[in-house]
Design an enzyme around this catalytic site. Sequence first.
Site, PDB file in Angstrom:
ATOM      1  N   TYR A 145       0.822  -1.218   0.000  1.00 53.69           N
ATOM      2  CA  TYR A 145       0.000   0.000   0.000  1.00 53.69           C
ATOM      3  C   TYR A 145       0.850   1.261   0.000  1.00 53.69           C
ATOM      4  O   TYR A 145       0.367   2.344  -0.324  1.00 53.69           O
ATOM      5  CB  TYR A 145      -0.951   0.023   1.209  1.00 53.69           C
ATOM      6  CG  TYR A 145      -2.057  -1.012   1.136  1.00 53.69           C
ATOM      7  CD1 TYR A 145      -2.154  -1.879   0.058  1.00 53.69           C
ATOM      8  CD2 TYR A 145      -2.991  -1.130   2.145  1.00 53.69           C
ATOM      9  CE1 TYR A 145      -3.140  -2.838  -0.008  1.00 53.69           C
ATOM     10  CE2 TYR A 145      -3.997  -2.081   2.086  1.00 53.69           C
ATOM     11  CZ  TYR A 145      -4.057  -2.936   1.000  1.00 53.69           C
ATOM     12  OH  TYR A 145      -5.048  -3.888   0.945  1.00 53.69           O
ATOM     13  N   LYS A 195       2.954 -15.644   1.617  1.00 49.89           N
ATOM     14  CA  LYS A 195       2.900 -16.331   0.322  1.00 49.89           C
ATOM     15  C   LYS A 195       4.356 -16.622  -0.060  1.00 49.89           C
ATOM     16  O   LYS A 195       4.861 -16.172  -1.096  1.00 49.89           O
ATOM     17  CB  LYS A 195       2.175 -15.411  -0.694  1.00 49.89           C
ATOM     18  CG  LYS A 195       1.852 -16.045  -2.015  1.00 49.89           C
ATOM     19  CD  LYS A 195       0.755 -17.088  -1.955  1.00 49.89           C
ATOM     20  CE  LYS A 195       0.580 -17.744  -3.318  1.00 49.89           C
ATOM     21  NZ  LYS A 195      -0.238 -18.970  -3.257  1.00 49.89           N
ATOM     22  N   ASP A 227      -3.598 -18.366   0.718  1.00 47.83           N
ATOM     23  CA  ASP A 227      -4.691 -19.066   0.025  1.00 47.83           C
ATOM     24  C   ASP A 227      -5.235 -20.209   0.884  1.00 47.83           C
ATOM     25  O   ASP A 227      -6.443 -20.441   0.950  1.00 47.83           O
ATOM     26  CB  ASP A 227      -4.261 -19.563  -1.373  1.00 47.83           C
ATOM     27  CG  ASP A 227      -2.854 -20.110  -1.410  1.00 47.83           C
ATOM     28  OD1 ASP A 227      -2.098 -19.891  -0.435  1.00 47.83           O
ATOM     29  OD2 ASP A 227      -2.490 -20.767  -2.401  1.00 47.83           O
ATOM     30  N   ASP A 251      -5.607  -6.903   5.469  1.00 49.38           N
ATOM     31  CA  ASP A 251      -6.791  -6.166   5.019  1.00 49.38           C
ATOM     32  C   ASP A 251      -7.894  -7.162   4.646  1.00 49.38           C
ATOM     33  O   ASP A 251      -9.063  -7.019   5.026  1.00 49.38           O
ATOM     34  CB  ASP A 251      -6.391  -5.318   3.797  1.00 49.38           C
ATOM     35  CG  ASP A 251      -7.428  -4.263   3.457  1.00 49.38           C
ATOM     36  OD1 ASP A 251      -8.448  -4.179   4.166  1.00 49.38           O
ATOM     37  OD2 ASP A 251      -7.230  -3.526   2.480  1.00 49.38           O
ATOM     38  N   ASP A 255     -11.264  -8.704   7.353  1.00 45.19           N
ATOM     39  CA  ASP A 255     -12.667  -8.569   6.932  1.00 45.19           C
ATOM     40  C   ASP A 255     -13.353  -9.937   6.863  1.00 45.19           C
ATOM     41  O   ASP A 255     -14.541 -10.063   7.154  1.00 45.19           O
ATOM     42  CB  ASP A 255     -12.763  -7.872   5.570  1.00 45.19           C
ATOM     43  CG  ASP A 255     -12.817  -6.356   5.724  1.00 45.19           C
ATOM     44  OD1 ASP A 255     -12.612  -5.875   6.862  1.00 45.19           O
ATOM     45  OD2 ASP A 255     -13.050  -5.653   4.733  1.00 45.19           O
TER      46      ASP A 255
END
Length: 363
Positions: A145, A195, A227, A251, A255
Amino acid sequence: MADIFKIAILPGDGIGPEVMKQAIKILEKIEKYITKKIVIDTYTVGGAAINLYGNPLPKKTLYGCEKSDAILFGSVGGSEWDYLPLNKRPEKGSLLKLRKHFNLFANIRPSFFYKDLSILSPLKEKILNKGFDIICIRELTGGIYFGLPNGRKGKGIDEYAFDTEIYSRFEIERIAHIAFNIALKRKKKICSIDKANVLNTSILWREVLTDISKQYISVKLEHMYIDNAVMQLMKNPSQFDVILCSNLFGDIISDQCAMISGSVGNLPSASFNQNYFGLYEPSGGSAPNIAGKNIANPIAQILSLAMLIEYSLKERNISQKIKNAIQKILNLGYRTKDLFTNSKNEKIITTDDMGTLIMESII
Ligand code: NAD
Protein backbone atom coordinates in the site's frame (compact mmCIF):
# COMPACT_ATOMS: atom_id res chain seq x y z
CA MET A 1 -2.95 11.63 44.26
CA ALA A 2 -3.44 9.03 41.53
CA ASP A 3 -1.59 9.33 38.21
CA ILE A 4 -3.60 11.03 35.52
CA PHE A 5 -4.52 9.18 32.31
CA LYS A 6 -5.81 11.41 29.52
CA ILE A 7 -8.14 10.10 26.83
CA ALA A 8 -8.83 12.12 23.68
CA ILE A 9 -12.41 11.44 22.57
CA LEU A 10 -13.04 11.95 18.84
CA PRO A 11 -16.71 11.09 18.08
CA GLY A 12 -16.62 12.06 14.37
CA ASP A 13 -19.55 11.67 11.97
CA GLY A 14 -22.66 9.60 11.28
CA ILE A 15 -23.32 7.16 14.12
CA GLY A 16 -19.97 8.12 15.74
CA PRO A 17 -21.39 10.63 18.27
CA GLU A 18 -24.38 8.36 19.13
CA VAL A 19 -22.28 5.31 19.92
CA MET A 20 -19.52 7.34 21.59
CA LYS A 21 -22.12 8.71 24.03
CA GLN A 22 -22.73 5.11 25.18
CA ALA A 23 -18.99 4.40 25.61
CA ILE A 24 -18.70 7.51 27.79
CA LYS A 25 -21.57 6.28 29.99
CA ILE A 26 -19.57 3.08 30.54
CA LEU A 27 -16.37 4.99 31.24
CA GLU A 28 -18.13 7.14 33.85
CA LYS A 29 -19.40 3.97 35.52
CA ILE A 30 -16.08 2.12 35.64
CA GLU A 31 -13.64 4.95 36.34
CA LYS A 32 -13.96 4.35 40.07
CA TYR A 33 -12.35 0.91 39.61
CA ILE A 34 -9.36 2.30 37.67
CA THR A 35 -6.22 3.06 39.65
CA LYS A 36 -5.39 6.14 37.56
CA LYS A 37 -7.51 9.31 37.47
CA ILE A 38 -9.19 9.47 34.05
CA VAL A 39 -9.43 12.83 32.29
CA ILE A 40 -11.34 13.02 29.02
CA ASP A 41 -11.33 15.79 26.42
CA THR A 42 -13.57 15.75 23.37
CA TYR A 43 -12.33 17.02 19.99
CA THR A 44 -13.94 17.56 16.59
CA VAL A 45 -12.77 15.38 13.70
CA GLY A 46 -13.73 14.29 10.17
CA GLY A 47 -16.68 15.81 8.34
CA ALA A 48 -17.88 17.56 11.50
CA ALA A 49 -14.52 19.38 11.65
CA ILE A 50 -14.70 20.24 7.94
CA ASN A 51 -18.08 21.87 8.54
CA LEU A 52 -16.82 23.84 11.54
CA TYR A 53 -13.20 24.64 10.63
CA GLY A 54 -12.75 23.63 6.96
CA ASN A 55 -10.21 20.97 8.05
CA PRO A 56 -10.91 17.28 8.90
CA LEU A 57 -8.06 17.27 11.45
CA PRO A 58 -7.86 20.73 13.03
CA LYS A 59 -4.65 21.69 14.88
CA LYS A 60 -6.53 21.74 18.19
CA THR A 61 -7.63 18.11 17.67
CA LEU A 62 -4.15 16.92 16.71
CA TYR A 63 -2.59 18.78 19.64
CA GLY A 64 -5.23 17.32 21.99
CA CYS A 65 -4.35 13.80 20.78
CA GLU A 66 -0.62 14.49 21.20
CA LYS A 67 -1.03 15.40 24.85
CA SER A 68 -3.27 12.40 25.56
CA ASP A 69 -2.31 8.87 26.60
CA ALA A 70 -4.78 7.21 24.20
CA ILE A 71 -7.36 8.10 21.56
CA LEU A 72 -10.92 6.78 21.50
CA PHE A 73 -12.17 7.34 17.96
CA GLY A 74 -15.75 7.05 16.67
CA SER A 75 -15.94 7.01 12.89
CA VAL A 76 -15.74 9.54 10.09
CA GLY A 77 -17.11 10.06 6.60
CA GLY A 78 -20.26 10.41 4.59
CA SER A 79 -21.38 11.35 1.09
CA GLU A 80 -21.85 14.98 2.21
CA TRP A 81 -18.07 15.45 1.79
CA ASP A 82 -17.64 13.45 -1.46
CA TYR A 83 -17.24 16.68 -3.44
CA LEU A 84 -13.84 17.29 -1.77
CA PRO A 85 -10.53 16.00 -3.18
CA LEU A 86 -9.57 12.63 -1.64
CA ASN A 87 -6.88 14.11 0.66
CA LYS A 88 -9.31 16.58 2.19
CA ARG A 89 -12.15 14.10 2.79
CA PRO A 90 -12.85 12.91 6.36
CA GLU A 91 -11.19 9.46 6.20
CA LYS A 92 -7.96 10.34 4.40
CA GLY A 93 -7.77 13.81 5.92
CA SER A 94 -8.17 12.72 9.54
CA LEU A 95 -7.97 9.00 10.34
CA LEU A 96 -5.18 8.15 7.90
CA LYS A 97 -3.31 11.31 8.96
CA LEU A 98 -3.58 10.31 12.62
CA ARG A 99 -2.28 6.81 11.81
CA LYS A 100 0.66 8.36 9.97
CA HIS A 101 1.33 11.09 12.55
CA PHE A 102 1.50 8.63 15.45
CA ASN A 103 3.12 5.90 13.33
CA LEU A 104 0.39 3.41 14.24
CA PHE A 105 1.89 0.43 12.42
CA ALA A 106 0.11 -2.39 14.28
CA ASN A 107 -3.60 -2.90 13.75
CA ILE A 108 -5.28 -5.30 16.17
CA ARG A 109 -8.74 -6.62 15.35
CA PRO A 110 -10.40 -9.18 17.61
CA SER A 111 -13.15 -11.28 16.00
CA PHE A 112 -15.47 -13.50 17.97
CA PHE A 113 -19.12 -14.42 18.06
CA TYR A 114 -21.72 -14.38 20.79
CA LYS A 115 -23.35 -17.80 21.09
CA ASP A 116 -26.89 -16.37 20.96
CA LEU A 117 -26.03 -14.58 17.71
CA SER A 118 -24.47 -17.47 15.81
CA ILE A 119 -27.36 -17.34 13.32
CA LEU A 120 -25.94 -14.02 12.03
CA SER A 121 -22.77 -15.78 10.89
CA PRO A 122 -22.61 -17.30 7.40
CA LEU A 123 -20.82 -20.32 8.92
CA LYS A 124 -22.72 -23.38 10.16
CA GLU A 125 -23.43 -23.48 13.89
CA LYS A 126 -21.59 -26.80 14.28
CA ILE A 127 -18.39 -25.16 12.92
CA LEU A 128 -18.77 -22.03 15.07
CA ASN A 129 -19.51 -24.03 18.19
CA LYS A 130 -15.98 -25.47 18.06
CA GLY A 131 -14.90 -21.90 18.91
CA PHE A 132 -14.23 -18.65 17.11
CA ASP A 133 -12.13 -16.13 19.04
CA ILE A 134 -9.32 -14.70 16.94
CA ILE A 135 -7.08 -11.66 17.11
CA CYS A 136 -5.95 -10.55 13.69
CA ILE A 137 -2.78 -8.42 13.76
CA ARG A 138 -2.17 -6.48 10.57
CA GLU A 139 0.94 -4.48 9.67
CA LEU A 140 -0.58 -1.11 8.80
CA THR A 141 2.04 1.32 7.53
CA GLY A 142 4.18 -0.72 5.12
CA GLY A 143 3.93 -3.26 2.31
CA ILE A 144 2.32 -2.87 -1.07
CA TYR A 145 0.00 0.00 0.00
CA PHE A 146 2.97 2.32 0.50
CA GLY A 147 5.83 0.74 -1.48
CA LEU A 148 7.48 2.82 -4.21
CA PRO A 149 7.64 2.92 -7.16
CA ASN A 150 4.02 2.62 -8.10
CA GLY A 151 1.99 4.09 -10.91
CA ARG A 152 0.87 3.71 -14.50
CA LYS A 153 2.87 4.06 -17.69
CA GLY A 154 2.47 3.66 -21.41
CA LYS A 155 -0.52 4.03 -23.68
CA GLY A 156 -3.10 1.88 -25.45
CA ILE A 157 -2.31 -1.84 -25.50
CA ASP A 158 1.14 -1.09 -24.01
CA GLU A 159 -0.29 0.64 -20.92
CA TYR A 160 0.68 -1.00 -17.63
CA ALA A 161 0.33 -0.39 -13.90
CA PHE A 162 2.58 -1.44 -11.03
CA ASP A 163 2.84 -1.50 -7.24
CA THR A 164 5.76 -2.46 -5.03
CA GLU A 165 5.53 -4.82 -2.07
CA ILE A 166 8.41 -3.92 0.23
CA TYR A 167 9.18 -4.88 3.84
CA SER A 168 12.32 -4.24 5.84
CA ARG A 169 13.62 -6.54 8.58
CA PHE A 170 12.95 -3.66 11.03
CA GLU A 171 9.26 -3.40 10.03
CA ILE A 172 8.73 -7.16 10.32
CA GLU A 173 10.55 -7.40 13.66
CA ARG A 174 8.50 -4.65 15.34
CA ILE A 175 5.12 -6.11 14.30
CA ALA A 176 6.37 -9.57 15.29
CA HIS A 177 7.14 -8.37 18.84
CA ILE A 178 3.60 -6.95 19.14
CA ALA A 179 2.14 -10.27 17.98
CA PHE A 180 4.27 -12.40 20.30
CA ASN A 181 3.43 -10.18 23.29
CA ILE A 182 -0.29 -10.50 22.58
CA ALA A 183 0.05 -14.27 22.04
CA LEU A 184 1.76 -14.58 25.44
CA LYS A 185 -1.44 -13.29 27.09
CA ARG A 186 -3.67 -15.69 25.11
CA LYS A 187 -3.23 -19.28 23.93
CA LYS A 188 0.47 -18.80 23.16
CA LYS A 189 0.18 -19.57 19.46
CA ILE A 190 0.58 -17.46 16.33
CA CYS A 191 -0.29 -18.30 12.76
CA SER A 192 1.75 -16.06 10.45
CA ILE A 193 0.21 -15.65 7.00
CA ASP A 194 2.35 -15.22 3.89
CA LYS A 195 2.90 -16.33 0.32
CA ALA A 196 6.47 -17.52 0.77
CA ASN A 197 6.14 -19.95 -2.15
CA VAL A 198 5.99 -16.95 -4.53
CA LEU A 199 6.94 -13.60 -2.92
CA ASN A 200 10.38 -12.44 -1.78
CA THR A 201 8.85 -10.24 0.91
CA SER A 202 7.08 -13.30 2.31
CA ILE A 203 10.34 -15.30 2.40
CA LEU A 204 11.95 -12.52 4.46
CA TRP A 205 8.77 -12.25 6.59
CA ARG A 206 8.95 -15.99 7.37
CA GLU A 207 12.71 -15.86 8.15
CA VAL A 208 12.36 -12.88 10.50
CA LEU A 209 9.35 -14.40 12.29
CA THR A 210 11.27 -17.63 12.79
CA ASP A 211 14.25 -15.66 14.22
CA ILE A 212 12.09 -13.59 16.57
CA SER A 213 10.22 -16.69 17.78
CA LYS A 214 13.46 -17.84 19.46
CA GLN A 215 12.97 -14.98 21.96
CA TYR A 216 9.49 -16.31 22.84
CA ILE A 217 10.03 -20.02 23.28
CA SER A 218 6.67 -20.57 25.03
CA VAL A 219 4.78 -19.37 21.92
CA LYS A 220 4.14 -21.82 19.10
CA LEU A 221 4.69 -20.20 15.69
CA GLU A 222 3.05 -21.67 12.60
CA HIS A 223 3.30 -20.37 9.02
CA MET A 224 0.44 -20.64 6.52
CA TYR A 225 0.02 -19.53 2.92
CA ILE A 226 -2.71 -16.92 2.49
CA ASP A 227 -4.69 -19.07 0.02
CA ASN A 228 -4.79 -21.95 2.49
CA ALA A 229 -5.55 -19.59 5.42
CA VAL A 230 -8.75 -18.22 3.85
CA MET A 231 -9.95 -21.79 3.29
CA GLN A 232 -8.99 -22.96 6.79
CA LEU A 233 -10.84 -19.98 8.31
CA MET A 234 -14.06 -21.15 6.68
CA LYS A 235 -13.48 -24.83 7.44
CA ASN A 236 -12.29 -24.67 11.03
CA PRO A 237 -11.71 -21.20 12.53
CA SER A 238 -11.19 -22.74 15.98
CA GLN A 239 -7.64 -23.72 14.95
CA PHE A 240 -6.61 -20.02 15.00
CA ASP A 241 -5.89 -17.74 17.96
CA VAL A 242 -3.50 -14.93 16.93
CA ILE A 243 -3.15 -14.37 13.19
CA LEU A 244 -0.31 -12.14 11.98
CA CYS A 245 -0.37 -10.62 8.49
CA SER A 246 1.22 -8.06 6.21
CA ASN A 247 -0.83 -4.99 5.29
CA LEU A 248 -2.43 -6.52 2.17
CA PHE A 249 -3.17 -9.99 3.56
CA GLY A 250 -4.40 -8.47 6.85
CA ASP A 251 -6.79 -6.17 5.02
CA ILE A 252 -8.46 -9.18 3.43
CA ILE A 253 -8.34 -11.67 6.28
CA SER A 254 -9.54 -9.23 8.99
CA ASP A 255 -12.67 -8.57 6.93
CA GLN A 256 -13.17 -12.30 6.45
CA CYS A 257 -12.96 -12.72 10.23
CA ALA A 258 -15.46 -9.85 10.71
CA MET A 259 -17.87 -11.53 8.32
CA ILE A 260 -17.62 -14.84 10.17
CA SER A 261 -18.56 -13.05 13.40
CA GLY A 262 -21.81 -11.97 11.74
CA SER A 263 -22.05 -8.32 12.78
CA VAL A 264 -19.61 -5.49 12.15
CA GLY A 265 -21.43 -3.50 14.85
CA ASN A 266 -19.89 -5.77 17.50
CA LEU A 267 -16.22 -5.57 16.55
CA PRO A 268 -13.65 -3.17 18.00
CA SER A 269 -10.09 -2.47 16.85
CA ALA A 270 -6.89 -0.83 18.04
CA SER A 271 -3.81 0.56 16.33
CA PHE A 272 -0.49 0.92 18.15
CA ASN A 273 2.90 2.44 17.65
CA GLN A 274 6.24 1.29 19.05
CA ASN A 275 5.44 2.81 22.48
CA TYR A 276 2.02 1.14 22.58
CA PHE A 277 0.31 4.52 22.16
CA GLY A 278 -3.09 3.41 20.85
CA LEU A 279 -6.01 4.64 18.79
CA TYR A 280 -9.13 2.59 19.50
CA GLU A 281 -12.13 2.53 17.17
CA PRO A 282 -15.00 0.34 15.94
CA SER A 283 -14.18 -1.85 12.92
CA GLY A 284 -17.14 -0.47 10.95
CA GLY A 285 -17.66 2.97 9.47
CA SER A 286 -19.95 5.93 10.16
CA ALA A 287 -23.06 4.10 8.82
CA PRO A 288 -24.75 7.27 7.43
CA ASN A 289 -27.77 5.15 6.41
CA ILE A 290 -28.78 4.73 10.06
CA ALA A 291 -27.24 7.85 11.64
CA GLY A 292 -29.43 10.02 13.89
CA LYS A 293 -32.08 7.30 14.32
CA ASN A 294 -30.92 5.96 17.69
CA ILE A 295 -30.76 2.43 16.23
CA ALA A 296 -26.98 1.91 15.78
CA ASN A 297 -25.26 -0.85 17.70
CA PRO A 298 -22.89 0.72 20.28
CA ILE A 299 -21.15 -2.57 21.22
CA ALA A 300 -18.13 -2.07 18.90
CA GLN A 301 -17.54 1.38 20.41
CA ILE A 302 -17.95 0.08 23.96
CA LEU A 303 -15.57 -2.81 23.22
CA SER A 304 -13.08 -0.31 21.75
CA LEU A 305 -13.12 1.36 25.17
CA ALA A 306 -12.66 -2.09 26.77
CA MET A 307 -9.58 -2.61 24.56
CA LEU A 308 -8.22 0.79 25.63
CA ILE A 309 -8.65 -0.22 29.24
CA GLU A 310 -6.93 -3.56 28.63
CA TYR A 311 -4.01 -2.45 26.43
CA SER A 312 -3.33 1.20 27.39
CA LEU A 313 -4.43 1.20 31.03
CA LYS A 314 -3.38 -2.44 31.55
CA GLU A 315 -6.54 -3.06 33.61
CA ARG A 316 -7.56 -6.42 32.19
CA ASN A 317 -10.09 -7.23 34.92
CA ILE A 318 -12.01 -4.02 34.37
CA SER A 319 -12.03 -4.60 30.64
CA GLN A 320 -13.46 -8.06 31.37
CA LYS A 321 -16.21 -6.51 33.53
CA ILE A 322 -17.40 -4.58 30.45
CA LYS A 323 -17.28 -7.68 28.25
CA ASN A 324 -19.25 -9.65 30.85
CA ALA A 325 -21.92 -6.94 31.01
CA ILE A 326 -22.34 -7.03 27.21
CA GLN A 327 -22.63 -10.82 27.28
CA LYS A 328 -25.26 -10.59 30.04
CA ILE A 329 -27.43 -8.11 28.13
CA LEU A 330 -27.25 -10.20 24.96
CA ASN A 331 -28.10 -13.35 26.94
CA LEU A 332 -31.21 -11.55 28.20
CA GLY A 333 -32.29 -11.11 24.57
CA TYR A 334 -31.74 -7.36 24.17
CA ARG A 335 -30.77 -6.48 20.59
CA THR A 336 -30.17 -3.40 18.51
CA LYS A 337 -31.86 -3.75 15.13
CA ASP A 338 -28.76 -5.13 13.35
CA LEU A 339 -28.56 -8.02 15.84
CA PHE A 340 -32.22 -9.02 15.67
CA THR A 341 -32.55 -12.65 14.54
CA ASN A 342 -36.31 -13.01 15.01
CA SER A 343 -35.99 -15.71 17.60
CA LYS A 344 -38.17 -15.81 20.68
CA ASN A 345 -37.22 -13.76 23.78
CA GLU A 346 -35.54 -11.08 21.66
CA LYS A 347 -36.37 -7.42 22.25
CA ILE A 348 -35.26 -4.64 19.91
CA ILE A 349 -33.92 -1.66 21.82
CA THR A 350 -32.38 1.71 20.94
CA THR A 351 -28.70 2.68 20.94
CA ASP A 352 -29.28 4.68 24.13
CA ASP A 353 -31.04 1.83 25.91
CA MET A 354 -28.34 -0.65 24.92
CA GLY A 355 -25.68 1.69 26.38
CA THR A 356 -27.65 2.19 29.60
CA LEU A 357 -28.41 -1.52 30.07
CA ILE A 358 -24.75 -2.48 29.58
CA MET A 359 -23.68 0.31 31.96
CA GLU A 360 -26.16 -0.84 34.61
CA SER A 361 -24.99 -4.47 34.28
CA ILE A 362 -21.37 -3.73 35.10
CA ILE A 363 -20.57 -5.13 38.50
P1 NAD B 1 -20.18 1.18 7.26
O1 NAD B 1 -19.41 0.25 8.13
O2 NAD B 1 -20.36 2.56 7.77
O3 NAD B 1 -21.62 0.55 6.98
C1 NAD B 1 -21.79 -0.74 6.37
C2 NAD B 1 -23.11 -1.35 6.85
O4 NAD B 1 -22.96 -1.76 8.20
C3 NAD B 1 -24.27 -0.36 6.82
O5 NAD B 1 -25.45 -1.05 6.48
C4 NAD B 1 -24.37 0.13 8.25
O6 NAD B 1 -25.68 0.54 8.62
C5 NAD B 1 -23.93 -1.12 9.03
N1 NAD B 1 -23.27 -0.76 10.29
C6 NAD B 1 -22.02 -0.32 10.50
N2 NAD B 1 -21.79 -0.08 11.79
C7 NAD B 1 -22.96 -0.35 12.42
C8 NAD B 1 -23.38 -0.29 13.78
N3 NAD B 1 -22.55 0.11 14.75
N4 NAD B 1 -24.65 -0.64 14.07
C9 NAD B 1 -25.48 -1.07 13.13
N5 NAD B 1 -25.16 -1.16 11.83
C10 NAD B 1 -23.91 -0.80 11.48
O7 NAD B 1 -19.45 1.19 5.83
P2 NAD B 1 -19.76 2.05 4.53
O8 NAD B 1 -21.24 2.17 4.32
O9 NAD B 1 -18.92 1.43 3.47
O10 NAD B 1 -19.15 3.49 4.83
C11 NAD B 1 -19.93 4.58 5.33
C12 NAD B 1 -18.98 5.74 5.60
O11 NAD B 1 -18.06 5.36 6.64
C13 NAD B 1 -18.14 6.13 4.39
O12 NAD B 1 -18.04 7.54 4.34
C14 NAD B 1 -16.78 5.51 4.69
O13 NAD B 1 -15.74 6.25 4.10
C15 NAD B 1 -16.74 5.64 6.20
N6 NAD B 1 -15.85 4.69 6.88
C16 NAD B 1 -15.21 5.17 7.98
C17 NAD B 1 -14.41 4.31 8.70
C18 NAD B 1 -13.73 4.85 9.93
O14 NAD B 1 -14.04 5.94 10.36
N7 NAD B 1 -12.84 4.09 10.52
C19 NAD B 1 -14.26 2.97 8.33
C20 NAD B 1 -14.97 2.50 7.22
C21 NAD B 1 -15.78 3.37 6.50
